[in-house]
Motif scaffolding. Sequence first.
Motif: not given
Length: 159
Positions: A40-45
């Motif tokens: 479950q991937l999420k990209v931040s910053d």
Amino acid sequence: MNRRTTPVNRRIALTAALALTAGLALTACGGGTTGNTAPQLKVSDPYMPQPVTQSMAGAYFVIKNSGGTADKLTSVTSDLSKDITIHKTVGNKMEQVDSLPVPANGELTLGPGGNHLMFMGLSKKPAEGQTVTIELHFATAAPITVQVPVKATSYTPKH
């Protein structure tokens, strides 16, 4: 009391055995919360320091995996460059790699002096305040499109 095996007793025993087998099968197939979930991937910053020249740029961000299965960042595409490579830094040496691991229930950090993306032969030189669109490709998970803001060359993230 005489305990003979009768058709009724056999049916009761068979029903109990089937119920036990079904329960065990459901548990083995992930019916419980064992953490065997897909990535479950999420990209931040995300950010890109404004390139000094049109020959190369770098990009940085964090990929968080809240799933119970690891994945790998395998490639990156963008209209900014046809030559985008993934790098890791070992000691003082930068090395191009085919992929970087995104651990289960963990994160992959790309930042200055560590893991990062290199964009070579830019189609244009993005300026501070603009946004670059990139698409991250993984071994297992679906691609993720990321809007990467271009920051000042001297920008340092606050984390």
